[in-house]
Design an enzyme around this catalytic site. Structure first.
Site, mmCIF file in Angstrom:
data_model
loop_
_atom_site.group_PDB
_atom_site.id
_atom_site.type_symbol
_atom_site.label_atom_id
_atom_site.label_comp_id
_atom_site.label_asym_id
_atom_site.label_seq_id
_atom_site.Cartn_x
_atom_site.Cartn_y
_atom_site.Cartn_z
ATOM 1 N N ASP A 183 5.997 106.819 65.523
ATOM 2 C CA ASP A 183 6.847 105.808 64.905
ATOM 3 C C ASP A 183 7.431 106.307 63.605
ATOM 4 O O ASP A 183 7.323 107.475 63.254
ATOM 5 C CB ASP A 183 6.143 104.449 64.797
ATOM 6 C CG ASP A 183 4.771 104.574 64.231
ATOM 7 O OD1 ASP A 183 4.629 105.295 63.243
ATOM 8 O OD2 ASP A 183 3.849 103.956 64.790
ATOM 9 N N LYS A 213 9.310 100.753 64.925
ATOM 10 C CA LYS A 213 8.468 99.913 64.088
ATOM 11 C C LYS A 213 8.927 99.972 62.655
ATOM 12 O O LYS A 213 8.479 100.772 61.857
ATOM 13 C CB LYS A 213 6.998 100.334 64.131
ATOM 14 C CG LYS A 213 6.256 99.854 65.311
ATOM 15 C CD LYS A 213 5.167 98.900 64.920
ATOM 16 C CE LYS A 213 4.123 98.890 66.011
ATOM 17 N NZ LYS A 213 2.871 99.412 65.580
ATOM 18 N N MET A 270 2.928 97.584 52.644
ATOM 19 C CA MET A 270 4.046 96.775 53.155
ATOM 20 C C MET A 270 4.420 95.635 52.223
ATOM 21 O O MET A 270 4.744 94.548 52.680
ATOM 22 C CB MET A 270 3.677 96.169 54.532
ATOM 23 C CG MET A 270 3.392 97.211 55.581
ATOM 24 S SD MET A 270 2.717 96.498 57.093
ATOM 25 C CE MET A 270 0.996 96.290 56.679
HETATM 26 N N1 SAH Z 1 -1.592 103.229 58.909
HETATM 27 C C1 SAH Z 1 -0.827 103.473 57.695
HETATM 28 C C2 SAH Z 1 -0.256 102.202 57.116
HETATM 29 C C3 SAH Z 1 0.753 101.534 57.968
HETATM 30 S S1 SAH Z 1 1.429 100.116 57.201
HETATM 31 C C4 SAH Z 1 -1.750 104.185 56.672
HETATM 32 O O1 SAH Z 1 -2.949 104.245 56.885
HETATM 33 O O2 SAH Z 1 -1.218 104.661 55.681
HETATM 34 C C5 SAH Z 1 2.901 100.753 56.531
HETATM 35 C C6 SAH Z 1 2.849 100.777 55.017
HETATM 36 O O3 SAH Z 1 2.072 101.867 54.574
HETATM 37 C C7 SAH Z 1 4.178 100.986 54.355
HETATM 38 O O4 SAH Z 1 4.913 99.785 54.268
HETATM 39 C C8 SAH Z 1 3.772 101.482 52.995
HETATM 40 O O5 SAH Z 1 3.330 100.418 52.199
HETATM 41 C C9 SAH Z 1 2.556 102.301 53.333
HETATM 42 N N2 SAH Z 1 2.849 103.757 53.442
HETATM 43 C C10 SAH Z 1 2.696 104.536 54.510
HETATM 44 N N3 SAH Z 1 2.999 105.823 54.211
HETATM 45 C C11 SAH Z 1 3.340 105.838 52.928
HETATM 46 C C12 SAH Z 1 3.746 106.850 52.015
HETATM 47 N N4 SAH Z 1 3.846 108.139 52.402
HETATM 48 N N5 SAH Z 1 4.015 106.495 50.751
HETATM 49 C C13 SAH Z 1 3.915 105.215 50.354
HETATM 50 N N6 SAH Z 1 3.533 104.233 51.155
HETATM 51 C C14 SAH Z 1 3.251 104.515 52.412
#
Ligand code: SAH
Length: 472
Positions: free
Chosen positions: A248, A270, A383
């Site tokens: 995704d 997504k 998020m």
């Molecule tokens: N499973 C993922 C989270 C998914 S929810 C994890 O464990 O990181 C998606 C949210 O994760 C985004 O809206 C943002 O808030 C955060 N996110 C994911 N990757 C990111 C990154 N490289 N930098 C900042 N925020 C990030």
């Protein structure tokens, strides 16, 4: 090619080491490990050499070298710092046609010792042909890290089953498919956690299955926050063996590039309010592909079990009895905090940390605000960027000080990383001045103050191909 690599069977074969010091000891140890009958000769032998020879039925000769000692030897190692003696040894050995290694004098060697990765019976030898032993050792160290430690047991087990597999599968392609299933499937996974008996049972079970029965498998893998160096070895292994990849938006381009070249890639999207494939569609697709016998990689940003709906994707697989494995990834909170120099906990400022979603299904009643505003606690909102004003005012309304520091980290760990800081009272205005894009993470708490002191990673200029696709 300057040297031909060969693997020499030295079991019970007489070998001579000349020298009584540390270098001689290392070479004698190596020869003993290979099962050789080792004789060591030197006017003086260090104690460890004597004990080694005693343990391995070797022979210690405390006297100067003399030529008769070469008689019947398969191999000679000269480990002395006496140059004249080394030259003489070289001549004597050459005259008798015995392979000789003179330590650190490539010109006097008829063979050289490679740097080795020992996963017996699997053995990897690395040589720079004497030009740079340091380089050879560096390559060896890289290979050490790359080759799982259980590959030795794997090689032994495969050796034990080799004949049976040959009898069971006539066609060479079928044999290859079988061995791939062994190397990439449950046999390998059992061995990796030290369950040898289980691994053997799996081997027998796989051997009993017909080729049609050999259904696929799903790997749910955390791709981390974007920087490919933050992948786990296991993630990389699975990425390189999968036939098809479902990924995704949060999976970075550079991570995706590490998947097997010829693997089919399916984008399942997504973003908030815009899912390329709805969740039920993804769940079903995983099942369908696995039932076609494929090795399916479900690659998710960060960690699959942190706001990743990874659990939901597995439920249907479990129901349909499709084998799956889950590999953790570095979650955005851990990565953004490290790359922004914000320790999530700190003895002086925060004794706990909470990960919460800023995407609220039933508006703000989804979150337990009184619990979030406790002192000495860091809160991380995933998020939450588009609702940051609302989140900040709710925290203030529930008693958090408006002065509480806040950081927003965009695309943590990638070249597009940016950090904007403020307080609960000011962060929305700060973001109007310096707008950030998703994916961004919000960190609230006193620990954010440390960013000023500990920030070390600035991101870099974008090269026109963002590593993470940022949204408007
Ligand atoms: N499973 C993922 C989270 C998914 S929810 C994890 O464990 O990181 C998606 C949210 O994760 C985004 O809206 C943002 O808030 C955060 N996110 C994911 N990757 C990111 C990154 N490289 N930098 C900042 N925020 C990030």
């Amino acid at each position: 090619m300057d040297y031909l690599p060969l693997f020499f069977d030295l079991k019970t074969k007489p070998c001579l080491v000349v020298g009584g010091g540390l270098v001689a000891l290392r070479k004698a140890e190596l020869l003993c490990r290979a099962g050789a009958r080792v004789t060591v000769v030197a006017p003086k032998l260090r104690q460890e050499l004597l004990s080694l020879l005693q343990t391995h039925q070797g022979r210690a000769i405390t006297a100067p070298y003399r030529e008769e000692l070469l008689s019947g030897m398969m191999l000679v190692v000269a480990a002395t710092d006496d140059l004249a003696l080394n030259r003489q040894l070289h001549r004597d050995a050459q005259a008798r046609g015995i392979p000789i290694n003179v330590v650190d004098q490539p010109a006097l060697c008829s063979f050289i010792f490679p740097a080795i990765v020992d996963r017996s019976p699997l053995m990897i030898a690395v040589s720079s042909g004497g030009s740079s032993p340091v380089l050879a050792r560096l390559v060896r160290a890289r290979l050490e890290a790359l080759i799982p430690s259980y590959y030795g047991q794997m090689a032994r087990l495969m050796g034990q089953f080799r004949e049976r597999v040959k009898r069971r599968f006539e066609r060479i392609e079928s044999r290859r498919t079988f061995w791939e299933r062994v190397l990439y499937g449950p046999v390998a996974e059992q061995l990796s956690v030290g369950e040898e008996a289980q691994a053997e049972q799996w081997m027998t079970r796989l051997l009993a299955q017909s080729e049609e029965q050999q259904a696929g498998e799903v790997y749910l893998v955390g791709a981390g926050p974007g920087d490919p160096d933050l992948l786990t070895f296991k993630a990389l292994r699975m990425m390189q063996q999968a036939d098809v990849v479902l990924y995704d938006r949060l999976v970075s381009r550079r991570v995706l590039e590490l998947c097997r070249r010829d693997a089919e890639r399916i984008y399942v999207g997504k973003e908030r309010d815009n899912h390329a494939v709805p969740q039920e569609g993804i769940n079903q697709l995983l099942v369908d592909l696995a039932l076609q016998g494929k090795k399916v990689l479900r690659l998710k940003g960060g960690d699959p079990f942190i706001f990743g709906r990874g659990g939901e994707e597995l439920e249907l697989l479990a129901e349909k009895q499709i084998p799956f494995q889950v590999v953790p990834g570095i979650t955005a909170a851990a990565a953004c905090a490290c790359y922004a120099g914000i320790p999530l906990t700190h003895r002086d400022y925060a004794q706990s940390v909470k990960f919460v979603t800023g995407q609220l299904k039933n508006r703000s009643s989804d979150l337990n605000w009184p619990e979030l505003v406790h002192a000495n606690q860091t809160i991380v909102f995933y998020m939450g960027l588009h609702r940051i004003g609302h989140l900040a005012s709710q925290l203030i309304a529930h008693g958090k000080s408006p002065e509480t520091p806040v950081a927003v980290v965009q695309a943590g760990s990638t070249p597009q990383q940016k950090v904007v800081t403020g307080t609960l009272a000011t962060i929305e205005a700060e973001l109007q001045q310096n707008p950030l894009k998703p994916p961004s993470l919000i960190i609230v708490g006193e620990v954010v103050e440390l960013h000023k002191k500990l920030a070390w990673y600035q991101g870099a200029e974008e090269d026109g191909h963002p590593v993470l696709s940022l949204r408007e």
